[in-house]
Design a protein around this motif. Structure first.
Motif, PDB file in Angstrom:
ATOM      1  N   VAL A   1       0.820  -1.208   0.000  1.00 24.47           N
ATOM      2  CA  VAL A   1       0.000   0.000   0.000  1.00 24.47           C
ATOM      3  C   VAL A   1       0.854   1.258   0.000  1.00 24.47           C
ATOM      4  N   ASP A   2       1.929   1.267   0.783  1.00 27.07           N
ATOM      5  CA  ASP A   2       2.773   2.451   0.883  1.00 27.07           C
ATOM      6  C   ASP A   2       3.432   2.836  -0.436  1.00 27.07           C
ATOM      7  N   ARG A   3       3.541   1.871  -1.367  1.00 26.25           N
ATOM      8  CA  ARG A   3       4.248   2.134  -2.616  1.00 26.25           C
ATOM      9  C   ARG A   3       3.297   2.410  -3.784  1.00 26.25           C
ATOM     10  N   THR A   4       1.999   2.383  -3.540  1.00 29.85           N
ATOM     11  CA  THR A   4       1.052   2.684  -4.606  1.00 29.85           C
ATOM     12  C   THR A   4       1.011   4.190  -4.865  1.00 29.85           C
ATOM     13  N   THR A   5       0.631   4.555  -6.066  1.00 28.51           N
ATOM     14  CA  THR A   5       0.575   5.973  -6.432  1.00 28.51           C
ATOM     15  C   THR A   5      -0.381   6.748  -5.536  1.00 28.51           C
ATOM     16  N   SER A   6      -1.524   6.147  -5.228  1.00 31.23           N
ATOM     17  CA  SER A   6      -2.545   6.846  -4.449  1.00 31.23           C
ATOM     18  C   SER A   6      -2.105   7.130  -3.025  1.00 31.23           C
ATOM     19  N   VAL A   7      -1.086   6.419  -2.547  1.00 32.13           N
ATOM     20  CA  VAL A   7      -0.572   6.653  -1.203  1.00 32.13           C
ATOM     21  C   VAL A   7       0.754   7.404  -1.246  1.00 32.13           C
ATOM     22  N   ALA A   8       1.696   6.918  -2.034  1.00 31.62           N
ATOM     23  CA  ALA A   8       3.034   7.513  -2.050  1.00 31.62           C
ATOM     24  C   ALA A   8       3.028   8.931  -2.604  1.00 31.62           C
ATOM     25  N   ALA A   9       2.124   9.221  -3.541  1.00 25.72           N
ATOM     26  CA  ALA A   9       2.080  10.555  -4.152  1.00 25.72           C
ATOM     27  C   ALA A   9       0.883  11.365  -3.674  1.00 25.72           C
ATOM     28  N   ASN A  10       0.266  10.938  -2.570  1.00 24.12           N
ATOM     29  CA  ASN A  10      -0.918  11.612  -2.061  1.00 24.12           C
ATOM     30  C   ASN A  10      -0.549  12.922  -1.376  1.00 24.12           C
ATOM     31  N   GLU A  11      -1.343  13.940  -1.581  1.00 25.58           N
ATOM     32  CA  GLU A  11      -1.062  15.245  -1.007  1.00 25.58           C
ATOM     33  C   GLU A  11      -2.371  15.933  -0.625  1.00 25.58           C
ATOM     34  N   SER A  12      -2.277  16.821   0.333  1.00 26.36           N
ATOM     35  CA  SER A  12      -3.440  17.576   0.783  1.00 26.36           C
ATOM     36  C   SER A  12      -3.417  18.956   0.143  1.00 26.36           C
ATOM     37  N   ARG A  13      -4.568  19.391  -0.406  1.00 33.15           N
ATOM     38  CA  ARG A  13      -4.659  20.709  -1.034  1.00 33.15           C
ATOM     39  C   ARG A  13      -5.911  21.441  -0.553  1.00 33.15           C
ATOM     40  N   VAL A  14      -5.883  22.753  -0.715  1.00 36.94           N
ATOM     41  CA  VAL A  14      -7.003  23.606  -0.326  1.00 36.94           C
ATOM     42  C   VAL A  14      -7.849  23.897  -1.563  1.00 36.94           C
ATOM     43  N   VAL A  15      -9.146  23.716  -1.445  1.00 36.29           N
ATOM     44  CA  VAL A  15     -10.056  23.959  -2.565  1.00 36.29           C
ATOM     45  C   VAL A  15     -10.159  25.451  -2.845  1.00 36.29           C
ATOM     46  N   ARG A  16     -10.050  25.782  -4.135  1.00 32.48           N
ATOM     47  CA  ARG A  16     -10.274  27.147  -4.594  1.00 32.48           C
ATOM     48  C   ARG A  16     -11.165  27.092  -5.828  1.00 32.48           C
ATOM     49  N   GLU A  17     -11.981  28.095  -6.002  1.00 34.86           N
ATOM     50  CA  GLU A  17     -12.835  28.167  -7.183  1.00 34.86           C
ATOM     51  C   GLU A  17     -11.977  28.392  -8.421  1.00 34.86           C
ATOM     52  N   ALA A  18     -12.157  27.536  -9.433  1.00 36.75           N
ATOM     53  CA  ALA A  18     -11.379  27.650 -10.659  1.00 36.75           C
ATOM     54  C   ALA A  18     -11.843  28.861 -11.448  1.00 36.75           C
ATOM     55  N   VAL A  19     -10.892  29.722 -11.794  1.00 37.47           N
ATOM     56  CA  VAL A  19     -11.199  30.909 -12.589  1.00 37.47           C
ATOM     57  C   VAL A  19     -10.130  31.085 -13.646  1.00 37.47           C
ATOM     58  N   GLY A  20     -10.464  31.784 -14.704  1.00 43.05           N
ATOM     59  CA  GLY A  20      -9.475  32.119 -15.719  1.00 43.05           C
ATOM     60  C   GLY A  20      -9.005  30.910 -16.498  1.00 43.05           C
ATOM     61  N   THR A  21      -7.706  30.870 -16.814  1.00 48.64           N
ATOM     62  CA  THR A  21      -7.114  29.813 -17.635  1.00 48.64           C
ATOM     63  C   THR A  21      -7.249  28.468 -16.966  1.00 48.64           C
ATOM     64  N   SER A  22      -7.648  27.485 -17.737  1.00 49.09           N
ATOM     65  CA  SER A  22      -7.806  26.143 -17.182  1.00 49.09           C
ATOM     66  C   SER A  22      -6.464  25.585 -16.768  1.00 49.09           C
ATOM     67  N   ALA A  23      -6.512  24.618 -15.814  1.00 48.78           N
ATOM     68  CA  ALA A  23      -5.287  23.960 -15.353  1.00 48.78           C
ATOM     69  C   ALA A  23      -4.634  23.203 -16.492  1.00 48.78           C
ATOM     70  N   SER A  24      -5.450  22.685 -17.393  1.00 49.40           N
ATOM     71  CA  SER A  24      -4.903  21.924 -18.511  1.00 49.40           C
ATOM     72  C   SER A  24      -4.057  22.821 -19.402  1.00 49.40           C
ATOM     73  N   ALA A  25      -4.591  24.015 -19.693  1.00 48.24           N
ATOM     74  CA  ALA A  25      -3.850  24.942 -20.548  1.00 48.24           C
ATOM     75  C   ALA A  25      -2.604  25.453 -19.848  1.00 48.24           C
ATOM     76  N   ALA A  26      -2.597  25.419 -18.527  1.00 50.80           N
ATOM     77  CA  ALA A  26      -1.457  25.917 -17.761  1.00 50.80           C
ATOM     78  C   ALA A  26      -0.475  24.805 -17.430  1.00 50.80           C
ATOM     79  N   GLY A  27      -0.523  23.703 -18.147  1.00 53.24           N
ATOM     80  CA  GLY A  27       0.417  22.615 -17.916  1.00 53.24           C
ATOM     81  C   GLY A  27       0.007  21.691 -16.793  1.00 53.24           C
ATOM     82  N   GLY A  28      -1.295  21.575 -16.537  1.00 52.82           N
ATOM     83  CA  GLY A  28      -1.774  20.702 -15.475  1.00 52.82           C
ATOM     84  C   GLY A  28      -1.752  19.245 -15.878  1.00 52.82           C
ATOM     85  N   ALA A  29      -2.128  18.389 -14.936  1.00 55.26           N
ATOM     86  CA  ALA A  29      -2.144  16.947 -15.160  1.00 55.26           C
ATOM     87  C   ALA A  29      -3.395  16.352 -14.537  1.00 55.26           C
ATOM     88  N   SER A  30      -3.716  15.132 -14.925  1.00 52.26           N
ATOM     89  CA  SER A  30      -4.899  14.447 -14.398  1.00 52.26           C
ATOM     90  C   SER A  30      -4.637  13.994 -12.967  1.00 52.26           C
TER      91      SER A  30
END
Length: 371
Positions: free
Chosen positions: A264-293
């Motif tokens: 479990v510790d080596r799976t992507t969902s655990v090893a790369a898991n991070e906590s983030r703060v929700v913000r309302e998406a505005v302006g340029t999309s994350a995809s256009a800004a070099g975002g990832a899935s």
């Protein structure tokens, strides 16, 4: 927008339809309506229960289309496989046969029935409505389970496994079953699949051979499919590999399908898991800004929700695997549909994990790989 949530008794009709139409058979979803209702009730109880260590809990998830309310997929988690009865699989062994007099020393491939996977957490019950296009929905309904594991570690074991469908022909006939299982059961593969209850039945030990099965004695058609996924299971196979699962030394006792395991510790969902703060998406999309899935999950109000969306990367050094929620660095810009599906508001905390985890070894070649 599609999102994953726990199943409810109100979903009984939709889940019953999926249980009847799913191919291959979903062992976690019985066709009998009363038994299925009891299964959903067990899942509801499991999600509500205070759990300090894995036991008989069963977690059933559904994939819902937020625009229509229609259920289009399901998957499940078993806290401890074979909790009531052993979970059986064939273990790949190599037996040494030697004779000093004849100067013979041969290593022979053999299959030995084993219940060593008993007690480990298991991913099961993966189903996607055939009408859905693309792989995104399949990734979401499958990998949301590991996001739940990442957020609820005490409920599951340090190792997890899954069993995928082995090779069958267009008529549903398994070459391995015809060579091995039928000799002992004298019945069709599908009949025993339905009766086996996910490989945790006493009759398996009563009927299947306790002695090794020597692979070289099997027909070539049976040898060829050992540990190979059926074409219908290739997408699920790739999704699990992307998560961090690997083929293990076990194969299914009925159709010789692959058993994939992961720490479990080596799976992507655990090893790369991070906590983030929700913000309302505005302006340029994350995809256009070099975002990832990213898989994005919340447990606001105690109910798990998960979506697949595009997020910008964290600043350098921004990953906080295992960090408490107040240590979140970085934001999750989410549109109104994603916020509604997750039942979160601006300023709430969500857990995020990338669909693909880049490593120094794979970063340069990842663009040529298929998700």
């Amino acid at each position: 927008m599609l999102f994953v949530r726990p199943a409810r008794l109100a979903d009984l009709d939709a889940i019953a339809h999926m249980a009847r139409t799913a191919q291959p058979v979903l062992h976690s979803l019985p066709h009998d309506r009363a038994a299925l209702e009891a299964r959903i009730a067990l899942s509801e109880d499991s999600f509500r229960a205070e759990v300090d260590f894995p036991g008989e809990e069963f977690y059933l998830f559904v994939l819902e289309d937020a625009a229509t309310g229609r259920l289009v997929g399901t998957s499940s988690l078993i806290a401890a496989a074979g909790y009531a009865e052993p979970f059986y699989a064939f273990r790949n062994d190599a037996l040494i046969h030697a004779s000093r007099e004849l100067h013979v020393n041969r290593k022979i491939h053999a299959l030995q029935m084993s219940h060593e996977l008993t007690g480990k957490s298991r991913l099961a019950g993966f189903y996607i409505d055939p009408s859905l296009r693309g792989d995104a929905a399949a990734h979401l309904v499958s990998r949301a389970r590991m996001m739940y594991v990442a957020m609820n570690r005490r409920r599951f074991t340090p190792d997890v496994f899954t069993l995928l469908l082995g090779v069958t022909d267009e008529a549903g006939v398994s070459p391995f079953w015809e060579a091995v299982g039928r000799k002992f059961f004298g019945r069709d593969f599908k009949d025993i699949e339905m009766a086996s209850g996910g490989r945790s039945r006493t009759f398996i030990a009563e009927v299947m051979p306790a002695y090794p099965i020597y692979v070289p004695l099997l027909p070539e058609s049976a040898q060829r499919v050992l540990g190979e996924p059926d074409t219908s299971a290739l997408l699920a196979y790739d999704i699990h590999l992307e998560e961090g699962f690997e083929p293990d030394r076990y194969v299914d006792i009925f159709d010789a399908g692959p058993v994939l395991t992961a720490q479990v510790d080596r799976t992507t969902s655990v090893a790369a898991n991070e906590s983030r703060v929700v913000r309302e998406a505005v302006g340029t999309s994350a995809s256009a800004a070099g975002g990832a899935s990213y898989m994005v999950a919340s447990q606001r109000g105690g109910e798990f929700r998960c979506v697949l969306t595009t997020l910008p990367p964290l600043p350098e050094g921004g990953h906080h695997h295992g960090a408490p929620h107040h240590a979140a660095r970085g934001v999750a810009p989410l549109d109104s549909a994603a916020r509604a599906a997750l039942d979160v508001q601006d300023g709430d905390l969500v857990r995020c994990a990338p669909l693909r985890r880049e490593t120094p070894e794979t970063e340069d070649q990842s663009m040529g790989e298929t998700q």
